[in-house]
Scaffold this motif. Structure first.
Motif, PDB file in Angstrom:
ATOM      1  N   PRO A 226      31.473   2.023  11.927  1.00  0.00           N
ATOM      2  CA  PRO A 226      32.441   0.991  12.062  1.00  0.00           C
ATOM      3  C   PRO A 226      32.937   0.627  10.572  1.00  0.00           C
ATOM      4  O   PRO A 226      32.386   0.808   9.688  1.00  0.00           O
ATOM      5  N   VAL A 227      34.455   0.433  10.586  1.00  0.00           N
ATOM      6  CA  VAL A 227      34.964   0.050   9.375  1.00  0.00           C
ATOM      7  C   VAL A 227      34.999  -1.526   9.109  1.00  0.00           C
ATOM      8  O   VAL A 227      35.273  -2.131  10.103  1.00  0.00           O
ATOM      9  N   LEU A 228      34.637  -1.762   7.987  1.00  0.00           N
ATOM     10  CA  LEU A 228      34.418  -3.093   7.826  1.00  0.00           C
ATOM     11  C   LEU A 228      35.545  -3.449   6.936  1.00  0.00           C
ATOM     12  O   LEU A 228      36.287  -4.666   7.120  1.00  0.00           O
ATOM     13  N   THR A 229      36.134  -2.753   6.025  1.00  0.00           N
ATOM     14  CA  THR A 229      37.313  -3.152   5.308  1.00  0.00           C
ATOM     15  C   THR A 229      37.947  -1.778   4.522  1.00  0.00           C
ATOM     16  O   THR A 229      37.003  -0.783   4.455  1.00  0.00           O
ATOM     17  N   THR A 230      39.283  -1.723   4.500  1.00  0.00           N
ATOM     18  CA  THR A 230      39.783  -0.400   3.718  1.00  0.00           C
ATOM     19  C   THR A 230      40.916  -0.809   2.973  1.00  0.00           C
ATOM     20  O   THR A 230      41.542  -1.942   3.111  1.00  0.00           O
ATOM     21  N   THR A 231      41.003  -0.148   1.871  1.00  0.00           N
ATOM     22  CA  THR A 231      42.354  -0.317   0.926  1.00  0.00           C
ATOM     23  C   THR A 231      42.691   1.034   0.478  1.00  0.00           C
ATOM     24  O   THR A 231      42.123   2.135   0.671  1.00  0.00           O
TER      25      THR A 231
ATOM     26  N   SER B 205      43.425   9.166   0.097  1.00  0.00           N
ATOM     27  CA  SER B 205      44.321   8.223   0.368  1.00  0.00           C
ATOM     28  C   SER B 205      43.884   6.936   0.613  1.00  0.00           C
ATOM     29  O   SER B 205      44.576   6.011   0.231  1.00  0.00           O
ATOM     30  N   GLN B 206      42.665   6.628   0.939  1.00  0.00           N
ATOM     31  CA  GLN B 206      42.025   5.427   1.217  1.00  0.00           C
ATOM     32  C   GLN B 206      40.559   5.334   0.859  1.00  0.00           C
ATOM     33  O   GLN B 206      39.869   6.414   0.876  1.00  0.00           O
ATOM     34  N   LYS B 207      40.168   4.149   0.609  1.00  0.00           N
ATOM     35  CA  LYS B 207      38.583   4.242   0.464  1.00  0.00           C
ATOM     36  C   LYS B 207      38.222   2.852   1.417  1.00  0.00           C
ATOM     37  O   LYS B 207      38.996   1.869   1.782  1.00  0.00           O
ATOM     38  N   TYR B 208      36.788   3.160   1.775  1.00  0.00           N
ATOM     39  CA  TYR B 208      36.409   2.145   2.946  1.00  0.00           C
ATOM     40  C   TYR B 208      35.154   1.333   2.394  1.00  0.00           C
ATOM     41  O   TYR B 208      34.307   2.044   1.679  1.00  0.00           O
ATOM     42  N   VAL B 209      34.725   0.356   3.208  1.00  0.00           N
ATOM     43  CA  VAL B 209      33.347  -0.067   3.221  1.00  0.00           C
ATOM     44  C   VAL B 209      33.137  -0.005   4.749  1.00  0.00           C
ATOM     45  O   VAL B 209      33.720  -0.403   5.727  1.00  0.00           O
ATOM     46  N   LEU B 210      31.934   0.651   5.087  1.00  0.00           N
ATOM     47  CA  LEU B 210      31.730   1.240   6.391  1.00  0.00           C
ATOM     48  C   LEU B 210      30.227   0.591   6.503  1.00  0.00           C
ATOM     49  O   LEU B 210      29.440   0.633   5.990  1.00  0.00           O
ATOM     50  N   GLY B 211      30.289   0.215   7.986  1.00  0.00           N
ATOM     51  CA  GLY B 211      28.750  -0.389   8.412  1.00  0.00           C
ATOM     52  C   GLY B 211      27.874   0.741   8.639  1.00  0.00           C
ATOM     53  O   GLY B 211      28.042   1.962   8.268  1.00  0.00           O
TER      54      GLY B 211
ATOM     55  N   ALA C  61      28.220  -7.412  -3.233  1.00  0.00           N
ATOM     56  CA  ALA C  61      27.859  -6.017  -3.993  1.00  0.00           C
ATOM     57  C   ALA C  61      28.547  -4.883  -3.657  1.00  0.00           C
ATOM     58  O   ALA C  61      29.041  -4.104  -4.278  1.00  0.00           O
ATOM     59  N   LEU C  62      28.864  -4.874  -2.196  1.00  0.00           N
ATOM     60  CA  LEU C  62      29.757  -3.936  -1.764  1.00  0.00           C
ATOM     61  C   LEU C  62      31.157  -4.185  -2.012  1.00  0.00           C
ATOM     62  O   LEU C  62      31.960  -2.991  -2.401  1.00  0.00           O
ATOM     63  N   GLN C  63      31.448  -5.375  -1.966  1.00  0.00           N
ATOM     64  CA  GLN C  63      33.276  -5.537  -2.817  1.00  0.00           C
ATOM     65  C   GLN C  63      33.290  -4.742  -4.037  1.00  0.00           C
ATOM     66  O   GLN C  63      34.403  -4.303  -4.377  1.00  0.00           O
ATOM     67  N   LYS C  64      32.288  -5.126  -4.800  1.00  0.00           N
ATOM     68  CA  LYS C  64      32.091  -4.773  -6.429  1.00  0.00           C
ATOM     69  C   LYS C  64      32.278  -3.124  -6.184  1.00  0.00           C
ATOM     70  O   LYS C  64      33.155  -2.401  -7.119  1.00  0.00           O
ATOM     71  N   GLN C  65      31.519  -2.549  -5.303  1.00  0.00           N
ATOM     72  CA  GLN C  65      31.421  -1.000  -5.215  1.00  0.00           C
ATOM     73  C   GLN C  65      32.754  -0.575  -4.915  1.00  0.00           C
ATOM     74  O   GLN C  65      33.377   0.581  -5.324  1.00  0.00           O
ATOM     75  N   LEU C  66      33.542  -1.245  -3.756  1.00  0.00           N
ATOM     76  CA  LEU C  66      34.479  -0.766  -3.129  1.00  0.00           C
ATOM     77  C   LEU C  66      35.697  -0.972  -4.491  1.00  0.00           C
ATOM     78  O   LEU C  66      36.586  -0.124  -4.446  1.00  0.00           O
ATOM     79  N   GLY C  67      35.756  -1.936  -5.325  1.00  0.00           N
ATOM     80  CA  GLY C  67      36.714  -2.253  -6.143  1.00  0.00           C
ATOM     81  C   GLY C  67      36.470  -1.116  -7.505  1.00  0.00           C
ATOM     82  O   GLY C  67      37.432  -0.560  -7.957  1.00  0.00           O
TER      83      GLY C  67
ATOM     84  N   ALA D  88      40.370  -7.030   5.162  1.00  0.00           N
ATOM     85  CA  ALA D  88      39.942  -8.278   5.555  1.00  0.00           C
ATOM     86  C   ALA D  88      40.180  -9.179   4.514  1.00  0.00           C
ATOM     87  O   ALA D  88      39.693  -8.920   3.455  1.00  0.00           O
ATOM     88  N   PRO D  89      40.849 -10.368   4.909  1.00  0.00           N
ATOM     89  CA  PRO D  89      41.128 -11.381   3.736  1.00  0.00           C
ATOM     90  C   PRO D  89      40.045 -11.635   2.922  1.00  0.00           C
ATOM     91  O   PRO D  89      39.046 -12.284   3.436  1.00  0.00           O
ATOM     92  N   GLY D  90      40.211 -11.378   1.637  1.00  0.00           N
ATOM     93  CA  GLY D  90      39.257 -11.768   0.575  1.00  0.00           C
ATOM     94  C   GLY D  90      37.936 -10.931   0.825  1.00  0.00           C
ATOM     95  O   GLY D  90      36.870 -11.389   0.208  1.00  0.00           O
ATOM     96  N   GLY D  91      37.872 -10.093   1.507  1.00  0.00           N
ATOM     97  CA  GLY D  91      36.458  -9.205   1.948  1.00  0.00           C
ATOM     98  C   GLY D  91      35.543 -10.049   2.750  1.00  0.00           C
ATOM     99  O   GLY D  91      34.539 -10.200   2.636  1.00  0.00           O
ATOM    100  N   ALA D  92      36.268 -10.930   3.431  1.00  0.00           N
ATOM    101  CA  ALA D  92      35.324 -11.868   4.453  1.00  0.00           C
ATOM    102  C   ALA D  92      34.174 -11.000   5.135  1.00  0.00           C
ATOM    103  O   ALA D  92      34.605 -10.089   5.503  1.00  0.00           O
ATOM    104  N   GLY D  93      33.257 -11.605   4.868  1.00  0.00           N
ATOM    105  CA  GLY D  93      31.994 -10.851   5.711  1.00  0.00           C
ATOM    106  C   GLY D  93      31.373  -9.726   4.974  1.00  0.00           C
ATOM    107  O   GLY D  93      30.521  -9.254   5.429  1.00  0.00           O
ATOM    108  N   ILE D  94      32.158  -9.450   3.775  1.00  0.00           N
ATOM    109  CA  ILE D  94      31.562  -8.228   2.922  1.00  0.00           C
ATOM    110  C   ILE D  94      30.577  -8.632   1.737  1.00  0.00           C
ATOM    111  O   ILE D  94      31.177  -9.513   0.984  1.00  0.00           O
ATOM    112  N   PRO D  95      29.433  -8.308   1.802  1.00  0.00           N
ATOM    113  CA  PRO D  95      28.619  -8.645   0.663  1.00  0.00           C
ATOM    114  C   PRO D  95      29.074  -8.469  -0.773  1.00  0.00           C
ATOM    115  O   PRO D  95      30.129  -7.271  -1.035  1.00  0.00           O
TER     116      PRO D  95
END
Length: 585
Positions: free
Chosen positions: A130-135, A261-267, A221-227, A212-219
């Motif tokens: 499942p996709v948690l967030t993408t940018t 073209s995109q990167k994701y945080v995946l569940g 550590a994962l937000q840092k990895q995504l960035g 997801a607004p502000g990476g809501a629900g994303i730990p």
């Protein structure tokens, strides 16, 4: 007056042999013309003659599956890789197991080695997350582009996952009415102004899907990895894919889309690749969706997929998407509009034919609990094969020359018939092999060349059988024209039996063997069939025409049919004519 009584048709009356020869010449001209019209003037060559690329792959267990390397999975991997390289349009590719955990893949020259490496190296690690967030696929997160900009390439949320009945899952098999309703729902989802459907859909698929607004629900550590994740280069995507592929199925990951073209945080993994039963790209001419991909799941996979899609359908973008991940890279991220309970699904989203076939290929042949590492990649030159081919052609030429010398010395004038038949057989064999390259992917390798050389002996044997039958008839006191016709039925039976045995051996060899040996068997079978065609449609009619020429009919000493040299006892028996009867007026 006495009226002549109609007798039996003379065996010397063969009809119109000239017409048969003309048909053979027309067929030869047509095959040669086909070569020039297609621009294919030489046969396709196998890896041993043309060169190519050789891969040595080492099998590796996936995390949590320590016993995946076994004979069953390795044999399945070999079959999958053969299908994958054939999907690239490759022929004469050799895929074989070596030892207990290695596979050797040889791909002929002319194939994109990079694409082949990707296909043979990505047999495992297929999963649905499942996709948690993408940018956007850069180091700095940016708003996700609108699906209207990238949907035509099958990117982003422009892709949709629906049931094969358009999302209606109440009945085991869709009726005509439910199919029509499903198409209406799908069409409505494509329109910007269409309201949400009441069958479990959320927002229209052409609306932007920001992260997801502000990476809501994303730990954090994962937000840092995504960035920090960089998907802009091939090297960075390869590193990200390797890291995601090595993660545990129960852990969330960050990943890149395969085109960057995109990167994701995946569940965590919701459905594994082994749960996919089949997948195929088809063109939806009735629903108007163009190229789509149909997926069928196993019974257990269908239950998992129904559970995942039920959860995703209740969420808002981008968390209503699931990512199809192959070796750590996202190859597709369709949006779910309703729970899919039938064990099948359709992925749509403006695919081209190639992109739909690529996705179907990955889904079908990526479902294996093994991953492979390329231990060695070498470029195979055609020098060695060229030397062997040169030596083989020299050996074949020497053998052919000896056959010609024997025919001239023993059969004299009849040797011209044999040589003409050999030339016709060679032209037919060459043109057919050349045209079979683009038609069915036939590639000429060294064993196939050996099969063609062996065929020279088979063809020459057919001529000798026929010539000896004619000479036997002359020894019995018949003239040439009756001898040609009376000797043909006996020779024909012998030739057919001999060629049938040869063709049967070639067919059995082709069925029970693999790789290059099949090339030998195929060529042997083809040339055996051509031997029958040449003898029946060229050698026999030509012999009938020559029997009417004075040089042969009168048994010239250099014709090969001299009655004295053959030991015939004069006087020679002439062809009998039907007796006449008279009756008194």
């Amino acid at each position: 007056m006495a009226a002549p009584k109609k007798g039996r048709r003379s065996p010397a009356n063969q009809g119109h042999p000239g017409r048969t020869l003309i048909l053979v010449l027309i067929a030869m001209a047509g095959l040669v013309g086909g070569m020039f019209s297609t621009g294919t003037l030489t046969p396709r060559l196998g890896i041993d003659l043309a060169g190519g690329t050789s891969f040595t792959l080492a099998a590796q267990n996936q995390p949590g599956k320590p016993n995946a390397i076994n004979e069953t999975n390795m044999n399945t991997a070999v079959s999958i890789m053969e299908r994958r390289v054939n999907g690239l349009g490759v022929t004469e590719a050799e895929v074989q197991k070596q030892g207990s955990d290695h596979i050797i893949v040889n791909i002929p020259k002319g194939t994109d080695a990079k694409q082949a490496r990707q296909q043979v190296g990505t047999t495992a690690q297929l999963a649905f997350r499942p996709v948690l967030t993408t940018t956007a696929g850069t180091k700095t997160p940016e708003p996700k582009p609108s699906p209207s900009q990238n949907g035509k390439n099958g990117k982003g949320s422009g892709e949709q996952a629906t049931g094969k009945d358009g999302g209606k899952s109440s009945s085991p098999s869709p009726s005509a009415s439910s199919t029509a309703q499903g198409r209406a729902v799908t069409d409505a989802l494509k329109k910007p102004s269409a309201p949400p459907s009441d069958s479990g859909t959320t927002k229209p698929s052409n609306q932007p899907t920001p992260p997801a607004p502000g990476g809501a629900g994303i730990p954090p550590a994962l937000q840092k990895q995504l960035g920090a994740l960089d998907c802009s280069t091939k090297q960075s995507r390869a590193a990200a894919g390797e890291q995601a592929a090595n993660a545990k199925p129960s852990d969330p990951v960050v990943a890149c889309k395969n085109d960057g073209s995109q990167k994701y945080v995946l569940g965590p993994v919701g459905v594994e690749g082994t749960d996919v039963k089949s997948a195929k790209a088809v063109f939806d001419s009735q629903g108007g969706q163009g190229w789509i991909v149909n997926m069928d799941f196993t019974s257990g996979g269908g239950k998992k997929f129904a559970d995942v899609t039920g959860k995703l359908a209740a969420k808002s973008p981008p968390q209503d998407q699931f990512a199809i991940v192959l070796d750590g890279a996202v190859v597709s991220d369709p949006r779910v509009k309703t729970q899919l309970n039938q064990g099948n699904a359709t992925i749509s989203g403006g695919f081209t034919q190639q992109s739909a076939q690529d996705l179907g290929n990955m889904l079908s042949y990526g479902a294996l609990p093994l991953s492979f590492k390329i231990d060695d990649e070498t470029t195979v030159t055609a020098a060695l094969g060229g030397e062997q081919l040169h030596a083989g052609l020299i050996a074949g030429a020497i053998g052919l020359a000896l056959v010609v010398v024997y025919l001239v010395a023993y059969y004299r004038g009849l040797a011209l018939v044999a040589l003409a038949s050999l030339v016709v057989s060679a032209i037919l064999t060459y043109t057919i092999m050349t045209l079979l390259g683009p038609a069915i992917g036939f590639a000429l390798n060294l064993p196939a060349v050996c099969g063609a050389i062996v065929a020279i002996g088979i063809t020459a044997d057919s001529f000798i059988v026929y010539f000896e039958r004619i000479r036997d008839e002359i020894r019995e006191g018949r003239t040439l024209r009756p001898a040609v016709e009376r000797g043909w039925p006996r020779a024909r039976r012998t030739i057919l039996v001999s060629d049938f045995v040869s063709f049967l051996a070639a067919a059995v060899l082709f069925i029970v063997t693999v790789g290059k040996v099949q090339g030998f068997a195929f060529t042997l079978g083809l040339t055996t069939l051509l031997d029958v065609v040449v003898v029946f449609l060229f050698t026999k009619p030509l012999m009938t025409l020559l029997a009417r020429r004075k040089f042969f009919s009168e048994g010239h000493s250099w014709s090969g049919l001299d009655p004295k040299r053959l030991g015939a006892k004069p006087p020679l028996r002439r062809r009998r004519t039907a007796p006449t009867q008279t009756k008194e007026a």
